[in-house]
Structure formats: C-alpha cells, structure tokens
Design a protein around this motif. Sequence first.
Motif, PDB file in Angstrom:
ATOM      1  N   ASP A 160      -3.284 -15.673   2.030  1.00 21.58           N
ATOM      2  CA  ASP A 160      -1.939 -16.268   2.065  1.00 21.58           C
ATOM      3  C   ASP A 160      -1.328 -16.325   0.665  1.00 21.58           C
ATOM      4  N   LEU A 161      -2.121 -16.748  -0.299  1.00 24.59           N
ATOM      5  CA  LEU A 161      -1.617 -16.891  -1.667  1.00 24.59           C
ATOM      6  C   LEU A 161      -1.265 -15.531  -2.270  1.00 24.59           C
ATOM      7  N   LEU A 162      -2.100 -14.533  -2.037  1.00 22.74           N
ATOM      8  CA  LEU A 162      -1.944 -13.250  -2.715  1.00 22.74           C
ATOM      9  C   LEU A 162      -0.990 -12.294  -2.013  1.00 22.74           C
ATOM     10  N   THR A 163      -0.672 -12.536  -0.737  1.00 24.96           N
ATOM     11  CA  THR A 163       0.174 -11.594   0.002  1.00 24.96           C
ATOM     12  C   THR A 163       1.533 -11.354  -0.663  1.00 24.96           C
ATOM     13  N   PRO A 164       2.292 -12.390  -1.073  1.00 26.83           N
ATOM     14  CA  PRO A 164       3.579 -12.089  -1.715  1.00 26.83           C
ATOM     15  C   PRO A 164       3.432 -11.276  -2.998  1.00 26.83           C
ATOM     16  N   ILE A 165       2.325 -11.430  -3.708  1.00 30.11           N
ATOM     17  CA  ILE A 165       2.092 -10.642  -4.924  1.00 30.11           C
ATOM     18  C   ILE A 165       1.703  -9.218  -4.550  1.00 30.11           C
ATOM     19  N   ALA A 166       0.831  -9.080  -3.560  1.00 34.93           N
ATOM     20  CA  ALA A 166       0.356  -7.758  -3.154  1.00 34.93           C
ATOM     21  C   ALA A 166       1.476  -6.919  -2.565  1.00 34.93           C
ATOM     22  N   LYS A 167       2.474  -7.565  -1.987  1.00 31.80           N
ATOM     23  CA  LYS A 167       3.633  -6.834  -1.478  1.00 31.80           C
ATOM     24  C   LYS A 167       4.601  -6.497  -2.602  1.00 31.80           C
ATOM     25  N   SER A 168       4.897  -7.456  -3.456  1.00 33.91           N
ATOM     26  CA  SER A 168       6.023  -7.327  -4.385  1.00 33.91           C
ATOM     27  C   SER A 168       5.666  -6.647  -5.699  1.00 33.91           C
ATOM     28  N   TYR A 169       4.505  -6.930  -6.261  1.00 39.87           N
ATOM     29  CA  TYR A 169       4.178  -6.326  -7.557  1.00 39.87           C
ATOM     30  C   TYR A 169       4.136  -4.800  -7.473  1.00 39.87           C
ATOM     31  N   PRO A 170       3.397  -4.221  -6.528  1.00 40.89           N
ATOM     32  CA  PRO A 170       3.400  -2.745  -6.439  1.00 40.89           C
ATOM     33  C   PRO A 170       4.771  -2.186  -6.094  1.00 40.89           C
ATOM     34  N   SER A 171       5.542  -2.926  -5.307  1.00 42.49           N
ATOM     35  CA  SER A 171       6.861  -2.440  -4.901  1.00 42.49           C
ATOM     36  C   SER A 171       7.813  -2.371  -6.084  1.00 42.49           C
ATOM     37  N   GLU A 172       7.896  -3.452  -6.840  1.00 46.74           N
ATOM     38  CA  GLU A 172       8.776  -3.468  -8.004  1.00 46.74           C
ATOM     39  C   GLU A 172       8.285  -2.510  -9.088  1.00 46.74           C
ATOM     40  N   MET A 173       7.001  -2.559  -9.365  1.00 48.49           N
ATOM     41  CA  MET A 173       6.459  -1.711 -10.429  1.00 48.49           C
ATOM     42  C   MET A 173       6.444  -0.238 -10.015  1.00 48.49           C
ATOM     43  N   GLY A 174       6.368   0.028  -8.716  1.00 48.86           N
ATOM     44  CA  GLY A 174       6.410   1.407  -8.243  1.00 48.86           C
ATOM     45  C   GLY A 174       7.727   2.086  -8.570  1.00 48.86           C
ATOM     46  N   CYS A 175       8.809   1.305  -8.609  1.00 50.68           N
ATOM     47  CA  CYS A 175      10.091   1.875  -9.025  1.00 50.68           C
ATOM     48  C   CYS A 175      10.027   2.330 -10.485  1.00 50.68           C
ATOM     49  N   LEU A 176       9.284   1.598 -11.295  1.00 49.53           N
ATOM     50  CA  LEU A 176       9.155   1.930 -12.708  1.00 49.53           C
ATOM     51  C   LEU A 176       8.157   3.062 -12.939  1.00 49.53           C
ATOM     52  N   THR A 177       7.061   3.056 -12.183  1.00 45.30           N
ATOM     53  CA  THR A 177       6.073   4.132 -12.387  1.00 45.30           C
ATOM     54  C   THR A 177       6.627   5.480 -11.932  1.00 45.30           C
ATOM     55  N   THR A 178       7.365   5.505 -10.836  1.00 47.63           N
ATOM     56  CA  THR A 178       7.948   6.781 -10.404  1.00 47.63           C
ATOM     57  C   THR A 178       9.043   7.229 -11.370  1.00 47.63           C
ATOM     58  N   MET A 230       0.829  -1.205   0.000  1.00 52.00           N
ATOM     59  CA  MET A 230       0.000   0.000   0.000  1.00 52.00           C
ATOM     60  C   MET A 230       0.862   1.253   0.000  1.00 52.00           C
ATOM     61  N   ASN A 231       1.962   1.238   0.747  1.00 57.57           N
ATOM     62  CA  ASN A 231       2.858   2.393   0.760  1.00 57.57           C
ATOM     63  C   ASN A 231       3.498   2.613  -0.611  1.00 57.57           C
ATOM     64  N   ALA A 232       3.841   1.513  -1.283  1.00 55.36           N
ATOM     65  CA  ALA A 232       4.398   1.634  -2.630  1.00 55.36           C
ATOM     66  C   ALA A 232       3.396   2.298  -3.567  1.00 55.36           C
ATOM     67  N   VAL A 233       2.135   1.879  -3.476  1.00 53.61           N
ATOM     68  CA  VAL A 233       1.093   2.467  -4.317  1.00 53.61           C
ATOM     69  C   VAL A 233       0.875   3.933  -3.956  1.00 53.61           C
ATOM     70  N   SER A 234       0.942   4.254  -2.659  1.00 56.55           N
ATOM     71  CA  SER A 234       0.698   5.635  -2.244  1.00 56.55           C
ATOM     72  C   SER A 234       1.761   6.581  -2.799  1.00 56.55           C
ATOM     73  N   ILE A 235       3.029   6.179  -2.723  1.00 55.62           N
ATOM     74  CA  ILE A 235       4.108   7.014  -3.266  1.00 55.62           C
ATOM     75  C   ILE A 235       3.979   7.117  -4.783  1.00 55.62           C
ATOM     76  N   GLY A 236       3.722   5.988  -5.433  1.00 55.52           N
ATOM     77  CA  GLY A 236       3.543   6.003  -6.876  1.00 55.52           C
ATOM     78  C   GLY A 236       2.381   6.881  -7.303  1.00 55.52           C
ATOM     79  N   THR A 237       1.313   6.862  -6.513  1.00 54.14           N
ATOM     80  CA  THR A 237       0.135   7.672  -6.829  1.00 54.14           C
ATOM     81  C   THR A 237       0.454   9.158  -6.722  1.00 54.14           C
ATOM     82  N   ALA A 238       1.170   9.554  -5.668  1.00 49.75           N
ATOM     83  CA  ALA A 238       1.568  10.960  -5.524  1.00 49.75           C
ATOM     84  C   ALA A 238       2.426  11.397  -6.709  1.00 49.75           C
ATOM     85  N   ALA A 239       3.326  10.513  -7.142  1.00 54.91           N
ATOM     86  CA  ALA A 239       4.173  10.834  -8.300  1.00 54.91           C
ATOM     87  C   ALA A 239       3.343  10.929  -9.576  1.00 54.91           C
TER      88      ALA A 239
END
Length: 597
Positions: free
Chosen positions: A390-408, A302-311
């Motif tokens: 349980d299944l989606l947590t590693p995706i929900a953490k990592s996808y926005p985090s990695e992609m947030g580096c690209l969106t910013t 969520m923090n990754a998405v929040s920073i990306g959203t502000a950018a």
Amino acid sequence: MANHFYSKRDLTFHLYEVLNAEQLTRLPYFQDHNRESFEMVLDAAGQIAESMLKPLLTEMDRKEPQLVDGKIRVHSGIRPIIRRFGDDGWINAPFSYEEGGQQFPATIMNAATFIFGAANYSSSVFPFLTTGAANLLRSFGSPELIETFTPNMYAGRWQGTMALTEPDAGSSLSDITTTAEATDQPGVYKIRGQKIYISAGDHDACENIVHLMLAKIKSGPLGAKGISLFAVPQKRPENGHLLDNDVLTAGVYHKMGYKGAPIAHLMVGSNDGCIGYLVGEPHKGLSYMFQMMNEARIGVGMNAVSIGTAAYYASLEYARERPQGRPIAEKDPSRPQVPIIRHADVKRMLLFQKAVLEGSLGLLLQCSYYADLVHAAEGDEKEKAALLLDLLTPIAKSYPSEMGCLTTSASVQILGGAGYTTDFPVEQFYREARIHPIHEGTTGIHGLDLLGRKVIMHNGKAVTLLLAEIQTDMAAAQVSPEGEALSNQLGAALVVLDKVTRHLLSLAPSDTEAFLADATLYLELFGHVVIAWQWLRQTTVARQAIANVHDDDQNFYQGKLMAARYFYEYELVKIHALSRRLISADRVTIEMQNEWF
C-alpha cells in the motif's frame, strides 16, 4: 531498430539473485511451480514478444485505429495476438486451477508483461486489460455472471475494459453522472450515460467487449457512496446469441503515442436499450474498482519501465556504433573519430537511463513479490506485505512514469537529430512514455495518496516497516567499504525524509492546504530514497558475486556498481533541493490568484 529491447540477464538478476523469487514456491498456492517453470514462462514471453509483438511496433504507430461506420478498426495483427494470449493461457494465468488458471505469481507475470511492453506496448495492453476486468468479475460477481462472461474473456474472444472516466468526471469519480435504473429482474439495470478515454473500448479484433462500468443507481446515496459496479457488454448474450446492447462508439481519440491501442468515447443507453448487470453489492463499486486500479498501477509503472528500457537499448546500440568527434583532449584532427559512447556526457545520459530504469524495475518486482505474499501468505507475513505494498504503490506507479519521460528524452538526445526522426524508434518511445504519468491516477493524485493517506495509515506502521527493511539492507551492505559508503549516504537521506515528513505532518491539523500543496514533490523525494534503497540491494549482491565470475558477468556486475554510484551521485542528491522547498514557509502556489496568470 535495436537488436535488444530488454536484458534477460538483468531480469534474471532481479528475480533470482536479489529477490529470490523461488521462495514463493514455499507457499501452498504456488507450490507446484519452481524456477524451471518460471523460466519457461519468461522464455515463452520472449518468443511471443520477438515473433509477434516487436515486428508490429512501428507499423501500429503509423497505422493507428480509425472509426469506420461506427466501429473502431485496429491493425489486423491484433486479432491473432489476442487469440494467442488466450490460447496459451496468459489472460487467466494468475487465477486458480479451478478457474482454468495456472496459479502463477504476480512477480513472474509482471516480469512477462515487462518483456511484452518493451517489445510493443500498444499490442501488449489488450490481453491484460481483459485480465483485470475478468479479475473483478471473478472476485465480486455472481456465479452466473462469472459463467456468462469469463470463459470467452479468458479465451481472447471477448475484450475486457475498465470504464470509469466521463467528460466531467476524471479523477473525481464521485461526480460521475452515468445512471442505472432497476428493472423487474434482480441485478439487471438499464444504464444511461457516456464514458471517455476507454482503453480498448471498441475494436474489431474481438467478437465482443465487456465493460466493467461505474454508474449510480437512481435514488442511491450521493457522491462516492452511491457508485455501483456493472458488467455492461457491447453485445449482450441471450439464448446463445449476441444482441446489440445500445453501447455506441461516438469517437476514437488520436493520441501522441501508444497509438496502436484505441481509446474510445462511448455513448451508453442513448436509445434506452442498454442492459447492465450488477457486480457484487449496490453502492460498493468504487471499492471494487480500486482493487483493479491498485493492480493496474503496478502494471503502469512496469509499462513505463518497459518502454524506457527499449529506448535505453536503442540509444546504447546507437552510441556504440555512431562515430563522432574525438576524445576531448585530442587536438589532432587527423586522428579517427571515436564512437560517441566514449564521450563522458553520452555516458552520463546512458547511466541516467540505466540507473533509473534498473532501479525502478527492482522496486516494481519487489512490489509484485509483496502482492504475491498478500495473496498467498498468512498472518503477520501477509499483513506486513499488505502495508508495504500500500505504501509503495503510489511510488512504484509514479516514479518510473515521471522519470520514464526523462529517460526516453535522454535516448532521443543521444541520437541527436537522428533521434528526432521517424527513422529511429526512440522518438516513438518518447511519445509513448508520456501516457504513464496520466492514466490510473495522475502523479498529483498519487502524491496526495502517499502523503495524505499512506504515510499516516495505521499510525505510520507502514513507514516503520519500510524503514526496518531498509535498515536491514543497510547493515548487509556494510561488508565492503564501498557498500558502507552507500549505506551511510542512504542513512543520511532517511534523516532528510524523516525531517520533511515530520514537518509536513505538523501542518496537517491546522493547515490542510499547506500540508498537501506540494505532495507531488514529497512523492518525488520519497521516490528517490526508495530507488536508492533498491540500488543498495542490487550492489550488495553484485559485490558478493563479482569476485567469482569472469568475462560477461564481470562486466554485468561492474555495470551494476557503476549505475549505483551514478544514482547516488547524480539523483539521490536532488532530495536536498526538494527538502529545502518542502520545509520552506513560502506559499506561492497557494497565494497565487487566478487573475494574476
């Protein structure tokens, strides 16, 4: 500085039109709430974010914490922020009425943290680190420990932290060397060791710091089985006084971003005077800590998405105002320049941000909803939600985090040279985004978790449940030709995912290294499919609504449909290259030798 750092309209869309978060109030734990109370919370979050957090964004970045005379000094604005969160009940809002909480759903609380993080990520972490630490105490600690520590933590007077990492033990927590030696008092131990990279591990905005710390009791089992959890205060409370507890700050790390919140190096028990209090049972510390870490992983996404959203909103505002060049087919240099948002490549970069971020926000709120069901539902509904979470947590953490580096990065690119200067906020967002693929488990760790554990747990039951959810939404989407087209594309993507999964699982019994060598790429592939699912859900709602609205809402829903088209055309197609690599028999990363680099 952008006038808008998030979209309340988009957040409302996710919560009430797609997720139908009001359904949570049917559960007894949440029955006292309704949409009105949810809206009050989000409005309050917006007001605090706008008035207290956002004004300090740049200043906290420029004036980072410093270690002075053994104490980390943070920006003077942090103390009133933490106390405001305490006074207004944010720190313990999810907890029960009996504990002074308000029994708010995680879905609404995480939506609020999204607002706070978009305004000023550094300032937003202090109170919610305390929430996580207090949750460990209230879940596993004795009544005496809860009474000793949590009231001041809830009030914002004492900071809470999670103290795991050591110089030679990062992701490999079984190798920690911090020790705990029993005293003649039950549950009281002497702690010795050191911890590094401890967020808010020391600062002068609170009266005390309470570390939830992992250590090994002497003569206990080796490895992870010997890890216990302790409450280790910087100052221990005795007879109404706070006494020095031999927790010394050896240093503060100076980071590339996220500078307003200090990360400390702590020396514990150097003078043989550190007391720690056992939380729960001996040797169960790692399982306890994982409760906090799993909650925190949704928060990281969520923090990754929040920073990306502000950018995103900063670059969108710039693109609308910055004149540069003329339409590509315009040959007359006397014609006026047009705003850069008119250029297709700039629209591509804006669509990239919008598609990734709004898709990711949908997934994170969906996971938050599952967390609420795990907490408050019963029976099959609870079990199903637990498996999906349980299944989606590693995706929900990592996808926005990695992609947030690209969106910013795309935000910086839209501003061009201006984006590389400190005159605009996007360079700060770019730097701040980079922490999220690292903390609360690196992307590589989450790839191993998804492929090596989550996909196969309970004989693949979680994957089966997820496929059923996706197929239900695919059927709902087929009410329009456009929805049917996206549904068919998603169906083809599921075939690719299934083929790759079966291939990798076939390697597991005989070649574990090959099975897991590219787990990070598998995580990426799975992430693209899951975000495509989220966009299918959003477009189904948007298509149903768009015929009955006008003006701004017409534009809003049309933007949703176009962002979904972009995601399927530009992002989902990447799974084919990933699939080719994951099915390949080439073992270059395994066969490469150290000496050849």
